[in-house]
Write a protein that holds these residues in place. Structure first.
Motif, PDB file in Angstrom:
ATOM      1  N   GLU A  66       0.727  -1.123   0.068  1.00 12.67           N
ATOM      2  CA  GLU A  66       0.008  -0.051   0.114  1.00 12.67           C
ATOM      3  C   GLU A  66       1.286   1.000   0.212  1.00 12.67           C
ATOM      4  O   GLU A  66       0.720   2.248  -0.553  1.00 12.67           O
ATOM      5  CB  GLU A  66      -1.163   0.103   0.911  1.00 12.67           C
ATOM      6  N   LEU A  67       2.058   0.714   1.246  1.00 12.99           N
ATOM      7  CA  LEU A  67       2.726   2.772   1.015  1.00 12.99           C
ATOM      8  C   LEU A  67       3.370   2.963  -0.459  1.00 12.99           C
ATOM      9  O   LEU A  67       3.836   3.949  -1.128  1.00 12.99           O
ATOM     10  CB  LEU A  67       3.988   2.278   2.325  1.00 12.99           C
ATOM     11  N   ALA A  68       4.242   1.125  -0.851  1.00 15.65           N
ATOM     12  CA  ALA A  68       4.982   1.729  -2.276  1.00 15.65           C
ATOM     13  C   ALA A  68       3.986   2.226  -3.502  1.00 15.65           C
ATOM     14  O   ALA A  68       4.582   2.754  -3.887  1.00 15.65           O
ATOM     15  CB  ALA A  68       5.211  -0.225  -2.761  1.00 15.65           C
ATOM     16  N   THR A  69       2.968   1.261  -4.041  1.00 16.14           N
ATOM     17  CA  THR A  69       1.886   1.748  -4.761  1.00 16.14           C
ATOM     18  C   THR A  69       1.043   3.440  -4.727  1.00 16.14           C
ATOM     19  O   THR A  69      -0.018   3.089  -4.605  1.00 16.14           O
ATOM     20  CB  THR A  69       0.866   0.663  -5.476  1.00 16.14           C
ATOM     21  N   GLY A  70       0.649   3.010  -3.809  1.00 23.91           N
ATOM     22  CA  GLY A  70      -0.364   4.138  -3.116  1.00 23.91           C
ATOM     23  C   GLY A  70      -1.845   3.837  -3.277  1.00 23.91           C
ATOM     24  O   GLY A  70      -2.910   4.709  -3.048  1.00 23.91           O
ATOM     25  N   PHE A  71      -1.899   2.481  -3.265  1.00 21.02           N
ATOM     26  CA  PHE A  71      -3.350   1.867  -3.990  1.00 21.02           C
ATOM     27  C   PHE A  71      -3.571   0.764  -2.569  1.00 21.02           C
ATOM     28  O   PHE A  71      -3.160  -0.080  -1.451  1.00 21.02           O
ATOM     29  CB  PHE A  71      -3.919   0.983  -4.690  1.00 21.02           C
ATOM     30  N   LEU A  74      14.128  -5.470   1.502  1.00 20.71           N
ATOM     31  CA  LEU A  74      13.592  -4.540   0.974  1.00 20.71           C
ATOM     32  C   LEU A  74      12.926  -4.131   0.206  1.00 20.71           C
ATOM     33  O   LEU A  74      11.775  -4.214  -0.890  1.00 20.71           O
ATOM     34  CB  LEU A  74      12.727  -3.881   1.963  1.00 20.71           C
ATOM     35  N   PHE A  75      13.839  -3.337  -0.863  1.00 21.27           N
ATOM     36  CA  PHE A  75      14.321  -2.447  -1.823  1.00 21.27           C
ATOM     37  C   PHE A  75      13.636  -3.311  -2.948  1.00 21.27           C
ATOM     38  O   PHE A  75      12.819  -3.431  -3.788  1.00 21.27           O
ATOM     39  CB  PHE A  75      15.260  -1.246  -1.945  1.00 21.27           C
ATOM     40  N   LEU A  87      11.968   4.637  -1.429  1.00 19.60           N
ATOM     41  CA  LEU A  87      13.052   4.906  -0.339  1.00 19.60           C
ATOM     42  C   LEU A  87      12.197   5.631   0.578  1.00 19.60           C
ATOM     43  O   LEU A  87      12.643   5.004   2.043  1.00 19.60           O
ATOM     44  CB  LEU A  87      13.949   5.717  -0.843  1.00 19.60           C
ATOM     45  N   CYS A  88      10.848   6.320   0.585  1.00 18.97           N
ATOM     46  CA  CYS A  88      10.257   6.425   1.847  1.00 18.97           C
ATOM     47  C   CYS A  88       9.419   5.466   2.379  1.00 18.97           C
ATOM     48  O   CYS A  88       9.451   5.238   3.551  1.00 18.97           O
ATOM     49  CB  CYS A  88       9.466   7.023   1.006  1.00 18.97           C
ATOM     50  N   VAL A  89       9.518   3.859   1.826  1.00 19.64           N
ATOM     51  CA  VAL A  89       9.162   3.089   2.322  1.00 19.64           C
ATOM     52  C   VAL A  89       9.690   1.833   3.545  1.00 19.64           C
ATOM     53  O   VAL A  89       9.297   1.905   4.702  1.00 19.64           O
ATOM     54  CB  VAL A  89       7.997   2.007   1.635  1.00 19.64           C
ATOM     55  N   GLU A  90      10.993   2.775   3.037  1.00 20.89           N
ATOM     56  CA  GLU A  90      11.893   1.143   3.494  1.00 20.89           C
ATOM     57  C   GLU A  90      12.140   2.368   5.282  1.00 20.89           C
ATOM     58  O   GLU A  90      12.197   1.711   6.085  1.00 20.89           O
ATOM     59  CB  GLU A  90      13.174   2.356   3.086  1.00 20.89           C
ATOM     60  N   GLY A  91      11.988   4.000   5.170  1.00 19.73           N
ATOM     61  CA  GLY A  91      11.894   4.688   6.812  1.00 19.73           C
ATOM     62  C   GLY A  91      10.739   3.714   7.681  1.00 19.73           C
ATOM     63  O   GLY A  91      10.421   4.553   8.302  1.00 19.73           O
ATOM     64  N   GLN A  92       9.641   3.882   6.609  1.00 17.28           N
ATOM     65  CA  GLN A  92       7.776   3.647   7.806  1.00 17.28           C
ATOM     66  C   GLN A  92       8.050   1.899   7.500  1.00 17.28           C
ATOM     67  O   GLN A  92       6.441   1.806   7.540  1.00 17.28           O
ATOM     68  CB  GLN A  92       7.424   4.070   6.756  1.00 17.28           C
ATOM     69  N   LYS A  93       8.758   1.100   7.257  1.00 14.10           N
ATOM     70  CA  LYS A  93       8.628  -0.512   7.124  1.00 14.10           C
ATOM     71  C   LYS A  93       7.712  -1.318   7.817  1.00 14.10           C
ATOM     72  O   LYS A  93       6.889  -2.308   7.687  1.00 14.10           O
ATOM     73  CB  LYS A  93      10.044  -1.441   6.741  1.00 14.10           C
ATOM     74  N   ASP A  94       8.011  -0.929   9.102  1.00 13.72           N
ATOM     75  CA  ASP A  94       7.470  -1.696  10.336  1.00 13.72           C
ATOM     76  C   ASP A  94       5.506  -1.707  10.386  1.00 13.72           C
ATOM     77  O   ASP A  94       4.931  -2.144  10.828  1.00 13.72           O
ATOM     78  CB  ASP A  94       8.011  -1.508  12.142  1.00 13.72           C
ATOM     79  N   GLY A  95       4.855  -0.259  10.536  1.00 14.27           N
ATOM     80  CA  GLY A  95       3.874  -0.636  10.126  1.00 14.27           C
ATOM     81  C   GLY A  95       3.275  -0.331  12.237  1.00 14.27           C
ATOM     82  O   GLY A  95       3.750  -0.790  12.652  1.00 14.27           O
ATOM     83  N   ASN A  96       1.881  -1.170  11.943  1.00 17.99           N
ATOM     84  CA  ASN A  96       1.584  -1.199  12.850  1.00 17.99           C
ATOM     85  C   ASN A  96       1.171  -2.432  13.521  1.00 17.99           C
ATOM     86  O   ASN A  96       0.849  -3.182  13.974  1.00 17.99           O
ATOM     87  CB  ASN A  96      -0.032   0.027  13.218  1.00 17.99           C
ATOM     88  N   PHE A  97       1.721  -2.960  12.763  1.00 17.60           N
ATOM     89  CA  PHE A  97       1.658  -5.009  12.700  1.00 17.60           C
ATOM     90  C   PHE A  97       2.750  -5.547  12.575  1.00 17.60           C
ATOM     91  O   PHE A  97       3.181  -6.618  11.666  1.00 17.60           O
ATOM     92  CB  PHE A  97       0.640  -5.013  11.423  1.00 17.60           C
ATOM     93  N   LYS A  98       3.546  -5.556  13.837  1.00 18.43           N
ATOM     94  CA  LYS A  98       5.030  -6.292  13.953  1.00 18.43           C
ATOM     95  C   LYS A  98       5.271  -6.322  15.608  1.00 18.43           C
ATOM     96  O   LYS A  98       4.630  -5.519  16.094  1.00 18.43           O
ATOM     97  CB  LYS A  98       5.554  -5.417  13.301  1.00 18.43           C
TER      98      LYS A  98
END
Length: 436
Positions: free
Chosen positions: A233-238, A358-359, A379-390
């Protein structure tokens, strides 16, 4: 091991978290606890006390003064009276290394166009990690880069990807304002990620036109499907969809969760199904595979403790765990075998590779979804990779829940899956699937 050090009850040598166990303390247990929390050093004292910290704030003592055996293993030394046996930790996850609220990202060569790559800078003659991190946080940038007496702030971009790490020794110049810290040099920057959220990849929406292809995000339960959805979702925006409906996921922001899986409004659809009919209803699939030992434990924790909770001790020790393994372990193998057999256009992604690289893996996944991912967004996703579900990883079982019989059975399933992958000219399962 770095040596025996003086400790003082009024001013601790290692000032992070600590815990004690006067019956079962071991060197490994202390190291593991400190590493899980992202500390750089672990120290043992008085045979039973474990201290963690980012820096050693005391002088060396003679090795003979660290003379107490560990309560949990007589063959090892765990400090002495007001004496610490200190270890420097090799962290499995570099991203876990914290400095206060900031996350350590590493040592990197200065980018060519530093003023474009890191647009905000400030000269700080009394430089320290805290000062630079605070300055970049205030300016609302997710990266703070220390270059001797200059503090730079910016975002990860193609000009400064944070992919080419250098040896930390190249950045090991002492800070002017804090003698125990490194502050980088003019040529090699020490980079920390601040708590500022990188919003370049946070916007998400439904597909503007109905999808012509139904893409499955298929995995065995406990193999990281929810985490992979977060990344996609972060990588594609959908938004991603699901074959099921889970209210707790919807409430956490997975807005595609409520759509019928055939709605065509989502970029891919989560599924744990493994029957021929279900598999053939998808046009293509990303098949996520995870080490069965880890996946089974993760799913058991989810079943008895929720998405980010943990199963209680009584569940592991009772009849639930052996019954769960007997039922779920064969399914781990048949799930992969069925998708390889009946799936159309299947992209295999190993959970472990996704964590490690990840990249590259995310680029492969997004490619299958038919989207050209903007590099800055990845590159932005790499910095936010954990999210709330870890799961935090802090609640580790103190013992191995697998019996020799369970291991023998699971090893057989691993070999079967490994062979099936290789028959399709895919790389087999990662080495760490086999018990060490």
């Amino acid at each position: 091991y770095v040596g025996c050090y003086v400790d003082n009850t009024r001013r601790r040598t290692l000032r992070g978290v600590s815990f004690f166990d006067y019956k079962k303390m071991t060197v490994f247990r202390c190291q593991d606890n400190c590493a899980e929390r992202g500390y750089l050093y672990a120290g043992l004292e008085f045979g039973a006390e474990c201290y963690c910290g980012h820096k050693i704030q005391a002088s060396n003592a003679s090795e003979s003064e660290c003379n107490m055996e560990c309560k949990g293993e007589r063959s090892n030394t765990c400090g002495g009276v007001n004496r610490l046996s200190i270890y420097r930790l090799e962290l499995a996850q570099e991203s876990a290394r914290r400095y206060g609220s900031a996350i350590f990202r590493g040592c990197f060569r200065r980018p060519d166009n530093v003023s474009i790559a890191l647009p905000v800078s400030q000269l700080m003659l009394n430089m320290s990690v805290d000062k630079c991190v605070d300055f970049c946080t205030e300016k609302e940038y997710p990266l703070s880069a220390l270059a001797g007496t200059t503090c730079h702030c910016g975002f990860p971009t193609t000009l400064f990807t944070l992919h080419e790490r250098e040896d930390e020794q190249l950045c090991a110049q002492k800070c002017a304002g804090e003698e125990f810290e490194s502050c980088g040099t003019t040529e090699y920057l020490l980079v920390y990620q601040t708590q500022v959220q990188d919003n370049r990849c946070m916007d998400r929406r439904f597909l503007p036109t109905r999808a012509k292809q139904l893409v499955a995000l298929a995995s065995f339960p406990g193999a990281g499907n929810t985490w992979a959805r977060h990344l996609i979702e972060l990588a594609t925006g959908f938004y991603t969809g699901s074959y099921y409906f889970d209210g707790s996921l919807y409430n956490k922001g997975f807005k595609g969760e409520r759509d019928h899986w055939r709605s065509g409004r989502t970029i891919c659809i989560k599924t744990h199904e493994s029957g021929q009919k279900e598999i053939e209803s998808f046009d293509s699939a990303i098949l996520l595979i995870r080490n069965p030992y880890k996946a089974l434990m993760a799913e058991f924790n989810r079943k008895y403790g929720g998405h980010i909770g943990f199963a209680a001790h009584a569940h592991w020790k009772g009849k639930e765990w052996p019954e769960f393994v007997a039922n779920y372990a064969p399914w781990w193998a048949t799930h992969t075998l069925d998708w390889l057999r009946y799936g159309k256009k299947v992209l295999v992604v190993h959970f472990e590779d996704l964590k490690r690289d990840l990249f590259v893996q995310l680029q492969r996944m997004v490619g299958l979804l038919g989207i050209t991912a903007c590099e800055d967004r990845l590159l932005c996703v790499e910095g936010q990779k954990d999210g709330n579900f870890k799961r935090s990883g802090l609640r580790k079982l103190e013992y191995d829940p697998y019996t020799p019989e369970m291991r023998k059975m699971i090893s057989g399933y691993i070999k079967t899956v490994d062979t099936a992958l290789k028959l399709r000219n895919l790389s087999g399962v990662p080495d760490d699937y086999y018990p060490r």
